[in-house]
Design a protein around this motif. Sequence first.
Motif, PDB file in Angstrom:
ATOM      1  N   MET A 166       1.572  -5.349  -0.509  1.00  0.00           N
ATOM      2  CA  MET A 166       2.401  -6.038  -1.502  1.00  0.00           C
ATOM      3  C   MET A 166       3.339  -5.058  -2.211  1.00  0.00           C
ATOM      4  O   MET A 166       2.990  -3.902  -2.414  1.00  0.00           O
ATOM      5  CB  MET A 166       1.477  -6.700  -2.547  1.00  0.00           C
ATOM      6  N   TRP A 167       4.544  -5.540  -2.493  1.00  0.00           N
ATOM      7  CA  TRP A 167       5.515  -4.761  -3.246  1.00  0.00           C
ATOM      8  C   TRP A 167       5.939  -5.583  -4.464  1.00  0.00           C
ATOM      9  O   TRP A 167       6.035  -6.806  -4.364  1.00  0.00           O
ATOM     10  CB  TRP A 167       6.757  -4.488  -2.405  1.00  0.00           C
ATOM     11  N   ILE A 168       6.208  -4.897  -5.559  1.00  0.00           N
ATOM     12  CA  ILE A 168       6.621  -5.617  -6.768  1.00  0.00           C
ATOM     13  C   ILE A 168       8.031  -5.190  -7.160  1.00  0.00           C
ATOM     14  O   ILE A 168       8.346  -3.998  -7.185  1.00  0.00           O
ATOM     15  CB  ILE A 168       5.661  -5.324  -7.939  1.00  0.00           C
ATOM     16  N   ILE A 226       6.336  -9.442  -3.245  1.00  0.00           N
ATOM     17  CA  ILE A 226       6.543  -9.831  -1.843  1.00  0.00           C
ATOM     18  C   ILE A 226       5.421  -9.231  -0.992  1.00  0.00           C
ATOM     19  O   ILE A 226       4.780  -8.267  -1.405  1.00  0.00           O
ATOM     20  CB  ILE A 226       7.914  -9.348  -1.300  1.00  0.00           C
ATOM     21  N   ASP A 227       5.179  -9.809   0.177  1.00  0.00           N
ATOM     22  CA  ASP A 227       4.167  -9.206   1.057  1.00  0.00           C
ATOM     23  C   ASP A 227       4.828  -8.151   1.954  1.00  0.00           C
ATOM     24  O   ASP A 227       6.038  -7.924   1.879  1.00  0.00           O
ATOM     25  CB  ASP A 227       3.411 -10.282   1.847  1.00  0.00           C
ATOM     26  N   ASP A 228       4.017  -7.525   2.799  1.00  0.00           N
ATOM     27  CA  ASP A 228       4.534  -6.400   3.576  1.00  0.00           C
ATOM     28  C   ASP A 228       5.493  -6.823   4.679  1.00  0.00           C
ATOM     29  O   ASP A 228       6.123  -5.988   5.322  1.00  0.00           O
ATOM     30  CB  ASP A 228       3.373  -5.586   4.162  1.00  0.00           C
ATOM     31  N   ALA A 229       5.618  -8.149   4.906  1.00  0.00           N
ATOM     32  CA  ALA A 229       6.613  -8.636   5.867  1.00  0.00           C
ATOM     33  C   ALA A 229       7.884  -9.072   5.145  1.00  0.00           C
ATOM     34  O   ALA A 229       8.827  -9.564   5.781  1.00  0.00           O
ATOM     35  CB  ALA A 229       6.038  -9.801   6.657  1.00  0.00           C
ATOM     36  N   GLY A 230       7.916  -8.931   3.824  1.00  0.00           N
ATOM     37  CA  GLY A 230       9.118  -9.262   3.061  1.00  0.00           C
ATOM     38  C   GLY A 230       9.157 -10.704   2.574  1.00  0.00           C
ATOM     39  O   GLY A 230      10.179 -11.167   2.090  1.00  0.00           O
ATOM     40  N   ARG A 231       8.035 -11.415   2.714  1.00  0.00           N
ATOM     41  CA  ARG A 231       8.026 -12.806   2.232  1.00  0.00           C
ATOM     42  C   ARG A 231       7.641 -12.843   0.762  1.00  0.00           C
ATOM     43  O   ARG A 231       6.677 -12.182   0.351  1.00  0.00           O
ATOM     44  CB  ARG A 231       7.023 -13.641   3.035  1.00  0.00           C
ATOM     45  N   LEU A 284      12.616  -5.836  -1.362  1.00  0.00           N
ATOM     46  CA  LEU A 284      13.009  -6.080   0.033  1.00  0.00           C
ATOM     47  C   LEU A 284      13.744  -4.861   0.580  1.00  0.00           C
ATOM     48  O   LEU A 284      13.473  -4.386   1.686  1.00  0.00           O
ATOM     49  CB  LEU A 284      13.903  -7.326   0.130  1.00  0.00           C
ATOM     50  N   GLN A 285      14.690  -4.347  -0.206  1.00  0.00           N
ATOM     51  CA  GLN A 285      15.466  -3.191   0.232  1.00  0.00           C
ATOM     52  C   GLN A 285      14.581  -1.948   0.355  1.00  0.00           C
ATOM     53  O   GLN A 285      14.686  -1.207   1.331  1.00  0.00           O
ATOM     54  CB  GLN A 285      16.619  -2.944  -0.760  1.00  0.00           C
ATOM     55  N   ALA A 286      13.699  -1.771  -0.628  1.00  0.00           N
ATOM     56  CA  ALA A 286      12.815  -0.595  -0.593  1.00  0.00           C
ATOM     57  C   ALA A 286      11.904  -0.654   0.636  1.00  0.00           C
ATOM     58  O   ALA A 286      11.673   0.350   1.311  1.00  0.00           O
ATOM     59  CB  ALA A 286      11.991  -0.525  -1.878  1.00  0.00           C
ATOM     60  N   LEU A 287      11.406  -1.847   0.932  1.00  0.00           N
ATOM     61  CA  LEU A 287      10.546  -2.043   2.097  1.00  0.00           C
ATOM     62  C   LEU A 287      11.320  -1.756   3.391  1.00  0.00           C
ATOM     63  O   LEU A 287      10.832  -1.072   4.295  1.00  0.00           O
ATOM     64  CB  LEU A 287      10.037  -3.491   2.083  1.00  0.00           C
ATOM     65  N   VAL A 337       9.460  -1.493  -7.744  1.00  0.00           N
ATOM     66  CA  VAL A 337      10.876  -1.212  -7.487  1.00  0.00           C
ATOM     67  C   VAL A 337      11.742  -1.916  -8.527  1.00  0.00           C
ATOM     68  O   VAL A 337      11.610  -3.120  -8.746  1.00  0.00           O
ATOM     69  CB  VAL A 337      11.310  -1.686  -6.082  1.00  0.00           C
ATOM     70  N   HIS A 338      12.619  -1.136  -9.140  1.00  0.00           N
ATOM     71  CA  HIS A 338      13.491  -1.670 -10.186  1.00  0.00           C
ATOM     72  C   HIS A 338      14.843  -2.062  -9.588  1.00  0.00           C
ATOM     73  O   HIS A 338      15.440  -1.282  -8.847  1.00  0.00           O
ATOM     74  CB  HIS A 338      13.672  -0.597 -11.267  1.00  0.00           C
TER      75      HIS A 338
END
Length: 579
Positions: free
Chosen positions: A1-3, A16-21, A341-344, A60-61
């Motif tokens: 997960m990414w925040i 978002i999850d690791d697939a970007g959803r 999304l961009q960071a991922l 991520v900001h």
Amino acid sequence: MWIGYHRSHEASVVAIDDAGRPLHAIAEERLSRVKMQGGWPRLAAAWLEERVATNGAPLVHGGLPLAKRLPRELELAFWNATHGRLQDVHPKRFRKLADVAFGRARGAAPAVFAGRARTHVDHHTCHAASAYYASGFDEAEVVTVDGVGDAYSSRFFRGRAGRLEPRAAFFHTAFPLGHNYEFVTALLGFHPHRHAGKVTGLAGHGRVEPRLVAKLDAWTDEIWSRQRGRPYFFMLHSQHGSTAGDPHFAAAVRELREARQTRFGDWSDAEIAAAIQHVLEREVARLIAANVPRIEGQPIALAGGVFANVKLNKLVKEMGFGKIFVQPAMGDCGLALGAPLQALAEKNGGLRPTPLEHVYLGPDYDDAALERALRAAGLPVRRFDPVEPEIARLLADGRVVARFNGRMEFGPRALGNRSILYHCSDPGVNDWLNKRLQRTEFMPFAPATLEDEAESSFLGLAGAEHAAEFMTIIFDCSEEFRNTCPAAVHVDGTARPQIVRKATNPSFHRVLEEYRTLTGVGTLVNTSFNMHEEPIVCSPEDAVRAFLLGHLDYLAIGSYVVENPRLEPVVGTPPRRLS
Ligand SMILES: [Fe+2]
């Protein structure tokens, strides 16, 4: 997960999850109940933490770190000087810049963010990522346009193989499209940040007068090249969303409103709105034509506050693009989605775009919470299983039903879960219901239409089906639709639909199906469930309060249906029934 999070106006938090959803998303305003709330998204961050364990998720900001803004603005000042567009910066603004450059930004991060490493993605790259990675297009032109973000008003990218390749970027003073629209919004007596949509609606009522367009161009040029006097940009752009009591903002708005009489006294509001809409469309079309090498048949993905303009989006599609997607959270609340999304994508060397399924990403509440809110307001608790046929029955009786169900929508539109519903055959509803809700609108309510009727209702839908699930683009309506659903059709014959799919909102889809069984019509009008100038309702308590304040007939909250204790006789004409 990414925040992801974003802390200018329209602060928000997204996971978002690791697939970007996207998994969870909310704008701070929904919890603070202050429209377009800016600053740290404290309540939103706390909500996310409560909902899901975020331990270890990268943060991520959306936007450059504050200290990096200073050189960016100096760069901008230099650009202005070399282009003969010198503008003076208010001393207060410079002090603020100096403060942030030396790390004296106000306020501490929310507790749940404390101790976490943060990365940053610049403003327009966030917008672009939120459009491209949610579009499902492997290859696409990606265009962002807004008022200003990290000194730019527009950027162009090519999305290819899961990466964004920058093409072009434009400083906001060179292409002040969003700001000019805001100036005219203020000139017409509306709030420049919140009411641009009213101008878009009003534009449909006026003719484009070339003499007026020339005058408007000259006036906005004058504003931007003026070397003395106050620079409007800095006054209209409020860092933390609150402009109440800001003397510079008030002075700018006063001056813009004076221009209504002194400069444009000969023209009607509708003509002025049509002129600025024309200018916006002309300039965006020019920018796209000059910066997109191949248009015909290509997919395009859009984000940035200017693409909240549903009329503009139709024009972009009609330039010849084969497919169009507009990020439903096109304004700055969507930065919190684009940032992770961009960071991922950067971390993994690319990210496969996945079509955004829905935006039901906010809070939901269990039956106990719904019952508590009803009882607290002294309302009866009546449950229906299933509830959808009962809602359809009330709508077919000509009643207004406020629907609160499931997870709240992310982005500016209510798409059936925090919506006020009504039948679509009474055009008068746009007057009397808006009056009850204390709103002034020039665009009719939007239609929510069953997916199997979309094709026969809206012309030129091909390639824009996905965008049409989120009320982000208008279409010319078929004659059949204009006859059956006049309440949802604008004076120019267009509508901005939400195509309702069973797969993404089964309950709302069922309401429409049950309604069609009763009336033969597969469309209802849908407007956001909120009171005058308040954010869309979030909690059951918000819903009960808005229901009673708005004198709405029925509240359908989860599986409960509540009649207004002061139910009045049916106001509008009864719904049409097709045989
Ligand atoms: Fe923006």
